[in-house]
Design a protein around this motif. Sequence first.
Motif, mmCIF file in Angstrom:
data_model
loop_
_atom_site.group_PDB
_atom_site.id
_atom_site.type_symbol
_atom_site.label_atom_id
_atom_site.label_comp_id
_atom_site.label_asym_id
_atom_site.label_seq_id
_atom_site.Cartn_x
_atom_site.Cartn_y
_atom_site.Cartn_z
ATOM 1 N N GLY A 221 0.801 -1.222 0.000
ATOM 2 C CA GLY A 221 0.000 0.000 0.000
ATOM 3 C C GLY A 221 0.832 1.269 0.000
ATOM 4 N N TYR A 222 2.146 1.150 0.257
ATOM 5 C CA TYR A 222 3.006 2.332 0.293
ATOM 6 C C TYR A 222 4.121 2.304 -0.754
ATOM 7 C CZ TYR A 222 0.869 3.812 4.672
ATOM 8 O OH TYR A 222 -0.030 4.236 5.623
ATOM 9 N N LEU A 223 4.577 1.123 -1.163
ATOM 10 C CA LEU A 223 5.706 1.045 -2.091
ATOM 11 C C LEU A 223 5.285 1.467 -3.493
ATOM 12 C CD1 LEU A 223 8.647 0.316 -2.586
ATOM 13 C CD2 LEU A 223 7.913 -2.043 -3.045
ATOM 14 N N GLU A 224 5.955 2.488 -4.022
ATOM 15 C CA GLU A 224 5.610 3.037 -5.329
ATOM 16 C C GLU A 224 6.691 2.804 -6.372
ATOM 17 O OE1 GLU A 224 3.351 4.894 -8.210
ATOM 18 O OE2 GLU A 224 2.742 4.361 -6.170
ATOM 19 N N HIS A 225 7.946 2.691 -5.948
ATOM 20 C CA HIS A 225 9.046 2.657 -6.917
ATOM 21 C C HIS A 225 10.255 1.993 -6.259
ATOM 22 C CE1 HIS A 225 11.459 3.755 -10.302
ATOM 23 N NE2 HIS A 225 12.093 4.747 -9.721
ATOM 24 N N VAL A 226 11.143 1.426 -7.078
ATOM 25 C CA VAL A 226 12.314 0.710 -6.571
ATOM 26 C C VAL A 226 13.569 1.152 -7.318
ATOM 27 C CG1 VAL A 226 13.401 -1.573 -6.322
ATOM 28 C CG2 VAL A 226 10.939 -1.309 -5.912
ATOM 29 N N HIS A 227 14.675 1.315 -6.573
ATOM 30 C CA HIS A 227 16.003 1.516 -7.149
ATOM 31 C C HIS A 227 16.854 0.296 -6.836
ATOM 32 C CE1 HIS A 227 15.974 6.227 -7.211
ATOM 33 N NE2 HIS A 227 15.321 5.698 -8.227
ATOM 34 N N ILE A 228 17.669 -0.106 -7.798
ATOM 35 C CA ILE A 228 18.539 -1.256 -7.570
ATOM 36 C C ILE A 228 19.940 -0.987 -8.109
ATOM 37 C CG2 ILE A 228 17.913 -2.428 -9.735
ATOM 38 C CD1 ILE A 228 18.092 -5.088 -8.173
ATOM 39 N N SER A 229 20.932 -1.497 -7.422
ATOM 40 C CA SER A 229 22.321 -1.478 -7.864
ATOM 41 C C SER A 229 23.048 -2.534 -7.057
ATOM 42 C CB SER A 229 22.964 -0.104 -7.634
ATOM 43 O OG SER A 229 23.051 0.176 -6.235
ATOM 44 N N ASN A 230 24.275 -2.843 -7.448
ATOM 45 C CA ASN A 230 25.135 -3.660 -6.594
ATOM 46 C C ASN A 230 25.689 -2.723 -5.529
ATOM 47 O OD1 ASN A 230 27.234 -5.056 -5.364
ATOM 48 N ND2 ASN A 230 27.903 -6.044 -7.250
ATOM 49 N N PRO A 231 25.336 -2.956 -4.252
ATOM 50 C CA PRO A 231 25.772 -2.023 -3.207
ATOM 51 C C PRO A 231 27.288 -1.937 -3.033
ATOM 52 C CG PRO A 231 24.744 -3.974 -2.247
ATOM 53 C CD PRO A 231 24.489 -4.028 -3.719
ATOM 54 N N ALA A 232 28.011 -2.915 -3.534
ATOM 55 C CA ALA A 232 29.475 -2.865 -3.476
ATOM 56 C C ALA A 232 29.975 -1.974 -4.612
ATOM 57 C CB ALA A 232 30.063 -4.262 -3.602
ATOM 58 N N GLY A 233 30.091 -0.693 -4.317
ATOM 59 C CA GLY A 233 30.515 0.278 -5.326
ATOM 60 C C GLY A 233 29.377 0.974 -6.033
ATOM 61 N N ARG A 234 28.159 0.589 -5.723
ATOM 62 C CA ARG A 234 26.961 1.160 -6.344
ATOM 63 C C ARG A 234 27.080 1.126 -7.874
ATOM 64 N NH1 ARG A 234 23.926 6.703 -4.214
ATOM 65 N NH2 ARG A 234 21.820 5.929 -4.549
ATOM 66 N N VAL A 235 27.389 -0.053 -8.379
ATOM 67 C CA VAL A 235 27.550 -0.256 -9.812
ATOM 68 C C VAL A 235 26.381 -1.075 -10.354
ATOM 69 C CG1 VAL A 235 30.063 -0.078 -9.730
ATOM 70 C CG2 VAL A 235 28.973 -2.306 -9.374
ATOM 71 N N PHE A 236 26.360 -1.275 -11.675
ATOM 72 C CA PHE A 236 25.258 -1.995 -12.299
ATOM 73 C C PHE A 236 25.208 -3.443 -11.825
ATOM 74 C CE2 PHE A 236 24.797 1.670 -14.763
ATOM 75 C CZ PHE A 236 23.636 1.579 -15.515
ATOM 76 N N PRO A 237 24.006 -3.922 -11.528
ATOM 77 C CA PRO A 237 23.866 -5.304 -11.068
ATOM 78 C C PRO A 237 24.131 -6.288 -12.198
ATOM 79 C CG PRO A 237 21.702 -4.334 -11.429
ATOM 80 C CD PRO A 237 22.702 -3.231 -11.623
ATOM 81 N N LYS A 238 24.734 -7.413 -11.845
ATOM 82 C CA LYS A 238 25.004 -8.476 -12.801
ATOM 83 C C LYS A 238 24.743 -9.824 -12.135
ATOM 84 C CE LYS A 238 28.657 -5.825 -15.111
ATOM 85 N NZ LYS A 238 30.068 -5.804 -15.525
ATOM 86 N N LYS A 239 24.586 -10.840 -12.937
ATOM 87 C CA LYS A 239 24.423 -12.182 -12.393
ATOM 88 C C LYS A 239 25.696 -12.594 -11.664
ATOM 89 C CE LYS A 239 20.951 -14.390 -15.297
ATOM 90 N NZ LYS A 239 20.686 -15.552 -16.176
ATOM 91 N N LYS A 240 25.528 -13.205 -10.512
ATOM 92 C CA LYS A 240 26.645 -13.745 -9.739
ATOM 93 C C LYS A 240 27.726 -12.697 -9.482
ATOM 94 C CE LYS A 240 25.862 -18.401 -11.567
ATOM 95 N NZ LYS A 240 26.435 -19.555 -12.291
ATOM 96 N N ASP A 241 27.290 -11.479 -9.108
ATOM 97 C CA ASP A 241 28.256 -10.415 -8.804
ATOM 98 C C ASP A 241 28.514 -10.281 -7.305
ATOM 99 O OD1 ASP A 241 25.959 -9.224 -7.855
ATOM 100 O OD2 ASP A 241 25.960 -7.537 -9.258
ATOM 101 N N GLY A 242 27.999 -11.227 -6.533
ATOM 102 C CA GLY A 242 28.254 -11.233 -5.097
ATOM 103 C C GLY A 242 27.171 -10.600 -4.259
ATOM 104 N N ALA A 243 26.237 -9.879 -4.885
ATOM 105 C CA ALA A 243 25.142 -9.244 -4.141
ATOM 106 C C ALA A 243 23.965 -10.206 -4.022
ATOM 107 C CB ALA A 243 24.700 -7.962 -4.837
ATOM 108 N N SER A 244 23.229 -10.078 -2.930
ATOM 109 C CA SER A 244 22.085 -10.966 -2.671
ATOM 110 C C SER A 244 20.789 -10.276 -3.069
ATOM 111 C CB SER A 244 22.057 -11.352 -1.185
ATOM 112 O OG SER A 244 23.250 -12.027 -0.828
ATOM 113 N N TYR A 245 20.451 -10.366 -4.350
ATOM 114 C CA TYR A 245 19.241 -9.729 -4.860
ATOM 115 C C TYR A 245 17.992 -10.573 -4.634
ATOM 116 C CZ TYR A 245 22.859 -7.233 -7.522
ATOM 117 O OH TYR A 245 23.973 -6.525 -7.887
ATOM 118 N N GLU A 246 18.200 -11.870 -4.386
ATOM 119 C CA GLU A 246 17.056 -12.783 -4.326
ATOM 120 C C GLU A 246 16.036 -12.355 -3.277
ATOM 121 O OE1 GLU A 246 20.191 -13.659 -4.008
ATOM 122 O OE2 GLU A 246 20.693 -14.877 -5.768
ATOM 123 N N GLY A 247 16.531 -11.952 -2.112
ATOM 124 C CA GLY A 247 15.623 -11.539 -1.046
ATOM 125 C C GLY A 247 14.806 -10.325 -1.416
#
Length: 265
Positions: free
Chosen positions: A201-227
Amino acid sequence: MRCGCCLNMVSSDSDGTGREWIPQAAMAGCDYLELPLAEIMQLEEVELKDLKKKLEESGIPCRVCNNFFPGRLRLTGPDRDEHRILEYTSQALSRAAELGASCIVFGSGKAKKIPDGFSYESGYNQIAGLLRRLSPMADAYGICIAIEPLRKKECNIINTFKEGCGLARDVNEKNIRVLADFFHLCEENEPVSNIIRYGKGYLEHVHISNPAGRVFPKKKDGASYEGLFQALKDIGYDKTVSIEAYSRNFVSDLREGLRMVRESW
């Protein structure tokens, strides 16, 4: 779910909008673009026309604007000038609507930061009161304002998704909602389960990046996006996800990032 990109993060031109990358972002497969409103407000009319022309020729909409207020425009504290704030807002909303935006991200850490010697409660009440004033102005254009919680390194108020939802609840206006940013969630060690607990009821928009360096997300880049994606699915979220990240190889990184987000979804 629609997937886009924040172009200001990769801007190479002096205006900081990232408009030079519009054709490439469209060809890479973005569903929409997210552009910075404070920087757009600095454009001359001829530059604004050029921006609109690039969007039209590329066939890609600007659905979201971030960076609502410039840092020099104080939103909290004793020197806050509400007349200036509302005058700026009126002009900014008009430009955002002209570009076709339906959502404006309210992060603006420098503008809303509570100055030394000013109480948190007073600053919070100023922000809540401002959002109540802005709600009907934005609603007239069919625009939703998404509160963006920022990490403590960037601002000293509204640092978690939980706090952002609390502010939206206190404001209690239909078009004042909240953004979830994976980078800021990780920086503040906030569990993604808070999206499930508070976001419906409150979530309107999402930002995503790899938090390690705030770079573009990639498969198997070490970040846990699944959750993150599971939390979004659990509350039935199906709106917009923008990649907000830095890059040295924009087109290649964008293609890979879009693919990762869509396949994860």
